[in-house]
Design an enzyme around this catalytic site. Structure first.
Site: not given
Ligand code: GLC
Length: 717
Positions: A269
């Site tokens: 993430d």
């Molecule tokens: C964010 C979220 C995730 C998302 C990613 C990209 O922190 O936790 O769900 O897809 O970053 O934006």
């Protein structure tokens, strides 16, 4: 060309890359690094990440672009500078729509209609792919049992079976026809794993799950989504067994590769690899890089430990290059399967983008999904309204366009109608304040004489979503007091709720009608108007329990019995599992939702009193629409396994069917269960079953059903 040849081709390509170039394929950055003048960026975020222009142009993928023109510009600029000419992969958060916005996932879960989830994903892919997006970070398959957690809005609720069914349907919708199709998106499920169990519902907090809870409840939806073909898995911010999920070999190798035999690309993430330091499980980025690749993390999103340290770790033999090759091969295979080597600009199409995005066809489909998402919680018959009734429309959502949810990314709030916009020709009085002090004497007189007062209440869309947890899940800004004040002026109230999570509804429950809308997307106001006036008969069912008090949380229907279960009938018994100040039950239970008509269940029948493991149990029930109007009912089938090697939930959803019946129509509904529906997971993930008594419950919610029993035995003898 057979698969073997393809792999040789990918392997041949891999051999042409330098170690640094291979590592670059595992780096994902935000697009601004490519769009702006890199010299400027070097001074800003790039320096924090210790990156320079050369490293940037080694990247393998990009997080988020906003238009086909932007994608084409970035890809072109990248390929011009790239030695190996391996195209960038474009990924983005297309969560419940791209520009045509559909109901938020928790509302999609309330439809109990997997085909609508698939349709939502299909249209989202059709729109987003015209911007040259190839991968979406969706669906979120995290089980959520704590409404304080802001990301409840992004999931499908508290039940593993419903969540898994809806997540699998979205994967199919995104990838329909194959990820090489121009209008398809490869699905990245998230957040692996157990993110929804964040302690106290506080986002990014610790997760402490037993292995048996992990396998029994939390892993099922990810597995269902992978079985549906999801090509990527995003790791979660939380720890599991006190090891950050992003560097957790049990999750990324033991479960994902060995138990599930998955070839999905794993991606962190946003900076979740870099945050391993904050978790206190690595001294520095160099150690993070080593732990990440060793644990089985492929792509590092928005941090730079791989690109800055892996080459040296390989040169000093602290990390075997075979681990790097394995990860890069998965990424190259994904790019090949998407069709990027044939067309680096795959999907990007400015003309198509203009013609299909927010098209009437897509908005109509958003309406179709939204009308099955709203959940009617109370109605004494005041709804539906007759056409000639004039209404007073009050509250913070009376004239508010922020009804497309906290993560609609490209959705534009001002493109759509507010509730007032669609109701104004029937509104005798309106006011957006939720403070009765803002209402003059004249205002109150108008409220008093109105036939109906519609209160549009709820929490702002930014009160839910990532990093937006609440310790108090009451209606904000004293809206309960406002409701009581309005009700004392005019008791003919209809309350409409806009919220991203279950709220405490003890007071608005007293309204003559209460309609839970969550955030319904682009066509929210049109759908609500049609529900109020009976053009649409609401059919949603709650995908998550609504508690009476925060102190009950976590509160979910599929709980264990305990050794001292509390039953209302034995209230006198003090020494049972209960509170002194509130009953154990939710205010509104899982699977609950009313209709403008009524449904009657009878003649529940099962094919076997004794069932053997190799037999199929046929369950049937008669469903009759005994009301005056056509309606849809979600017929739910729950099981209880009374005695097993471990304590089992008092009921588990195993099937559901959404049935539409005309007034006075009866239909026999059939379900078929096999031994796989009677099995449960042990702490090592092994699926087992036990002979013994089972109860089958079939009805309109987790608390309103007919029941019968059967016994599972190895043989009929
Ligand atoms: C964010 C979220 C995730 C998302 C990613 C990209 O922190 O936790 O769900 O897809 O970053 O934006």
């Amino acid at each position: 060309m057979n698969k073997k040849t393809e792999e040789i081709e990918i392997r041949t390509l891999l051999k042409t890359l330098t170690t640094k170039e291979k590592i670059g394929q595992l780096m994902q950055l935000a697009p601004f690094f490519f769009i702006h003048d890199l010299e400027v960026e070097v001074a800003g975020p790039l320096r924090e990440l210790n990156l320079d222009a050369d490293k940037i142009y080694l990247s393998g993928s990009i997080l988020g672009v906003g238009s086909p023109e932007e994608m084409i510009r970035v890809q072109k600029k990248y390929l011009e500078r790239s030695r190996h000419k391996i195209p960038l992969l474009f990924m983005a958060d297309v969560i419940h729509g791209y520009k045509t916005i559909f109901p938020v996932p928790i509302a999609l879960g309330a439809t109990f209609h997997p085909e609508l989830a698939e349709l939502t994903a299909r249209i989202s892919a059709r729109e987003a792919s015209t911007s040259g997006i190839h991968v979406t970070f969706s669906p979120m398959a995290d089980l959520a049992r704590d409404p304080r957690w802001g990301r409840v809005v992004e999931g499908f609720g508290e039940d593993p079976y419903l969540t898994g069914t809806m997540a699998a349907s979205m994967v199919k919708g995104y990838q329909k026809g194959g990820i090489n199709q121009d209008d398809a998106l490869a699905s990245c499920i998230k957040h692996f794993a157990g993110y929804g169990a964040s302690e106290a519902g506080r986002d990014y907090n610790t997760v402490d799950l037993s292995r048996i809870a992990l396998f029994s409840d939390y892993l099922e939806p990810y597995k269902r989504a992978l079985d549906a073909g999801a090509r990527l898995v995003m790791t979660s911010f939380n720890t599991l067994d006190r090891i950050p999920a992003t560097i957790n070999p049990f999750l990324l190798r033991t479960v994902l590769r060995e138990k599930w035999n998955s070839g999905a690309v794993t991606i962190s993430d946003y900076d979740s690899l870099g945050q391993v330091k904050a978790h206190g499980v690595a001294h520095d980025d160099r150690e993070i890089a080593k732990k990440g690749l060793t644990a089985g993390l492929d792509i590092e999103m928005a941090s730079s430990s791989y690109i800055n340290h892996l080459e040296e770790l390989i040169q000093t033999n602290e990390v075997d290059e075979s681990l790097l090759d394995e990860a890069v091969l998965r990424v190259l295979q994904l790019k090949k399967d998407i069709g990027l080597f044939e067309n680096p600009y795959k999907g990007a199409n400015p003309n198509k983008h203009q013609s299909i995005v927010l098209s009437k066809e897509h908005l109509d489909l958003s309406y179709r999904v939204a009308k099955e998402s709203a959940v009617l919680l109370e109605n004494d018959g005041i709804l539906p309204l007759s056409n000639d009734v004039s209404i007073a429309l009050v509250g913070p959502y009376a004239n508010n366009k922020s009804v497309i949810g906290p993560w609609s990314w490209h959705g534009k709030r001002d493109l759509h109608n507010s509730l007032y916009d669609v109701l104004k020709d029937r509104v005798s009085f309106t006011h957006t304040s939720a403070d009765i002090e803002d209402y003059s004497k004249e205002d109150k007189a108008k409220l008093q004489t109105a036939s109906i007062v519609v209160l549009a209440l709820g929490e702002p869309d930014y009160f839910s979503g990532e990093a937006h947890s609440r310790s108090d899940i009451s209606l904000p800004d004293h809206q309960d007091d406002f409701f009581q004040a309005i009700r004392s002026i005019n008791p003919n109230t209809v309350v409409i709720l806009f919220n991203g999570r279950p709220l405490l509804l003890n007071q608005v429950k007293e309204s003559r009608a209460l309609l839970e809308c969550f955030f319904l997307g682009s066509m929210s106001s049109e759908v609500i108007k049609d529900i109020l006036y009976g053009i649409v008969n609401p059919s949603g069912k709650l995908p998550i329990s609504f508690p009476r008090a925060v102190g009950q949380i976590p509160l979910y229907y599929n709980h264990l019995n305990t050794g001292r279960p509390y039953h209302v009938e034995n209230k006198s018994n003090e020494y049972v599992s209960k509170y002194m100040d509130v009953v154990n039950t939710p205010l509104y239970p899982f699977g609950y939702g009313l209709s403008y008509t009524q449904f009657f269940y009878d003649n529940l029948t099962i094919s076997n009193e004794i069932l053997c493991p190799d037999e199929t149990l046929h369950v049937s029930v008669n469903l009759t629409n005994i009301g005056q109007v056509k309606g849809q009912e979600v017929v739910q089938l729950y099981l209880r396994d009374h005695v097993a090697r471990v304590s089992r939930p008092i009921q588990e959803l195993k099937r559901f069917q959404k049935i539409e019946l005309q007034s006075n129509e009866t239909k026999m509904i059939h379900f078929y269960l096999t031994i796989s529906d009677l099995q449960y997971s042990m702490e090592d993930g092994e699926m087992v079953y036990d002979q013994g008594l089972f109860t089958v419950m079939v009805g309109s919610s987790s608390t309103d059903y007919l029941e019968t029993t059967f016994t599972l035995k190895e043989s009929h003898k």
